[in-house]
Design a protein around this motif. Structure first.
Motif, mmCIF file in Angstrom:
data_model
loop_
_atom_site.group_PDB
_atom_site.id
_atom_site.type_symbol
_atom_site.label_atom_id
_atom_site.label_comp_id
_atom_site.label_asym_id
_atom_site.label_seq_id
_atom_site.Cartn_x
_atom_site.Cartn_y
_atom_site.Cartn_z
ATOM 1 N N GLY A 187 0.894 -0.925 0.071
ATOM 2 C CA GLY A 187 0.342 0.108 -0.441
ATOM 3 C C GLY A 187 0.714 1.071 -0.076
ATOM 4 O O GLY A 187 0.219 2.464 -0.451
ATOM 5 N N TYR A 188 2.092 1.374 0.285
ATOM 6 C CA TYR A 188 2.582 2.513 0.532
ATOM 7 C C TYR A 188 3.394 2.861 -1.393
ATOM 8 O O TYR A 188 3.197 4.698 -1.431
ATOM 9 N N PHE A 220 -17.617 2.791 -7.030
ATOM 10 C CA PHE A 220 -17.673 1.461 -5.972
ATOM 11 C C PHE A 220 -17.144 0.905 -4.998
ATOM 12 O O PHE A 220 -16.554 0.811 -4.206
ATOM 13 N N GLY A 221 -16.013 0.286 -6.524
ATOM 14 C CA GLY A 221 -15.128 -0.943 -6.424
ATOM 15 C C GLY A 221 -13.391 -0.003 -5.600
ATOM 16 O O GLY A 221 -12.813 -0.006 -5.755
ATOM 17 N N ARG A 222 -13.377 1.370 -6.104
ATOM 18 C CA ARG A 222 -12.789 2.119 -6.151
ATOM 19 C C ARG A 222 -12.466 2.337 -4.771
ATOM 20 O O ARG A 222 -11.361 2.431 -4.022
ATOM 21 N N ILE A 223 -13.825 2.148 -3.737
ATOM 22 C CA ILE A 223 -13.606 2.543 -1.594
ATOM 23 C C ILE A 223 -12.883 1.903 -1.780
ATOM 24 O O ILE A 223 -12.034 1.670 -0.399
ATOM 25 N N GLY A 224 -13.576 0.163 -1.970
ATOM 26 C CA GLY A 224 -12.390 -0.685 -1.113
ATOM 27 C C GLY A 224 -10.764 -0.972 -1.508
ATOM 28 O O GLY A 224 -10.390 -1.245 -0.916
ATOM 29 N N ALA A 225 -10.687 -0.793 -2.647
ATOM 30 C CA ALA A 225 -9.400 -0.187 -2.633
ATOM 31 C C ALA A 225 -8.499 0.646 -2.544
ATOM 32 O O ALA A 225 -7.853 0.392 -1.848
ATOM 33 N N LEU A 226 -9.582 1.934 -2.245
ATOM 34 C CA LEU A 226 -9.259 2.950 -0.878
ATOM 35 C C LEU A 226 -8.318 2.224 0.627
ATOM 36 O O LEU A 226 -7.656 2.875 1.067
ATOM 37 N N VAL A 227 -9.023 1.465 0.946
ATOM 38 C CA VAL A 227 -9.292 0.949 2.181
ATOM 39 C C VAL A 227 -7.629 0.222 1.941
ATOM 40 O O VAL A 227 -7.289 0.174 3.542
ATOM 41 N N ASP A 228 -8.044 -0.714 0.969
ATOM 42 C CA ASP A 228 -6.498 -1.339 1.174
ATOM 43 C C ASP A 228 -5.439 -0.808 0.993
ATOM 44 O O ASP A 228 -4.792 -1.354 1.137
ATOM 45 N N SER A 229 -5.600 0.200 0.493
ATOM 46 C CA SER A 229 -4.061 1.045 0.000
ATOM 47 C C SER A 229 -3.627 2.022 1.439
ATOM 48 O O SER A 229 -2.426 1.575 1.062
ATOM 49 N N PHE A 230 -4.060 1.348 2.395
ATOM 50 C CA PHE A 230 -4.271 2.017 3.368
ATOM 51 C C PHE A 230 -4.039 0.938 4.132
ATOM 52 O O PHE A 230 -3.038 0.644 5.756
ATOM 53 N N ALA A 231 -4.949 0.499 4.659
ATOM 54 C CA ALA A 231 -4.602 -1.560 5.433
ATOM 55 C C ALA A 231 -3.914 -2.299 4.797
ATOM 56 O O ALA A 231 -2.235 -2.420 5.634
ATOM 57 N N HIS A 232 -3.056 -1.469 4.040
ATOM 58 C CA HIS A 232 -1.448 -2.704 3.519
ATOM 59 C C HIS A 232 -0.492 -1.817 3.538
ATOM 60 O O HIS A 232 0.560 -1.827 2.768
#
Length: 216
Positions: free
Chosen positions: A66-67, A125-137
């Motif tokens: 995610g970094y 909507f799918g991009r919102i899940g990707a945003l969560v993952d970008s910080f979660a990783h």
């Protein structure tokens, strides 16, 4: 002479985002090998021979990737908000995520509920899940994860109100603390109009309560 007007201060420049070096899988594998050796384990064991490489790969490509992604890149293409959508909530619930606690390098997993009020733009909507993952990783606290998602969504979409609510199972709590095997941790972050406990936040929690069984 007329009194001189006070000069306006120029807005402070935003500090640049801290640079994070790209993962070095070879160096990570060496570090894992040293760690296992220091733990007194036999690296000739058939189950451990390739462990350093496997661990380095999953950390570089699954836990720390995610970094290398900015919120703008992750959210990608945005679209004009529908007419007369100002003040209406967009809510996506039950986004599964996994992350790593920076204190003990132990995982936490859970569900994210993300909401925003459209400003001038909306996003898929799918991009919102990707945003969560970008910080979660990343190595990140649950509280900071919620805050980063809410702030980034507000900034990139110019949204007047955003929220991120996280429910998680923390391995550092469930595995290390006695009698806490069923503990669930919650973190909330709000931006803009949702920072105040008013009708909009109550509407959000009414939707979440109906969807998840939570109460507010």
């Amino acid at each position: 002479m007329p009194p001189s007007r006070p000069r306006r201060r120029a807005p402070a420049a935003k500090a640049p985002a801290p640079r994070v070096a790209r993962p070095d899988p070879a160096g990570m594998a060496r570090a894992v090998r040293d760690f296992l050796t220091a733990a007194g384990l036999d690296l000739q064991d058939v189950n451990l021979v390739d462990t350093p490489t496997r661990v380095a790969d999953v950390w570089a490509n699954g836990f720390l990737d995610g970094y290398g992604r900015t919120p703008e890149e992750v959210l990608g293409k945005t679209y004009p908000a529908p007419a007369d959508s100002s003040g209406e909530l967009v809510v996506v619930t039950d986004l599964r995520f996994h992350s790593m606690c920076p204190h003990h390098l132990l995982p936490f997993t859970g569900r994210a509920h993300v909401a925003y009020v459209p400003g001038s733009r909306v996003v898929g909507f799918g991009r919102i899940g990707a945003l969560v993952d970008s910080f979660a990783h990343r190595l990140i606290l649950q509280e900071d994860l919620a805050r980063q998602v809410a702030r980034s969504l507000a900034r990139v979409l110019d949204s007047p109100a955003t929220a991120c609510i996280l429910e998680a199972e923390q391995a550092c709590l469930r595995l290390r603390a006695d009698h806490q095997r069923d503990a669930v941790t919650h973190a909330e972050a709000y931006e803009g109009r949702l920072r105040k406990d008013g009708p909009l936040r109550r509407e959000l929690w009414a939707r979440l309560g109906a969807r998840t069984g939570a109460g507010r």
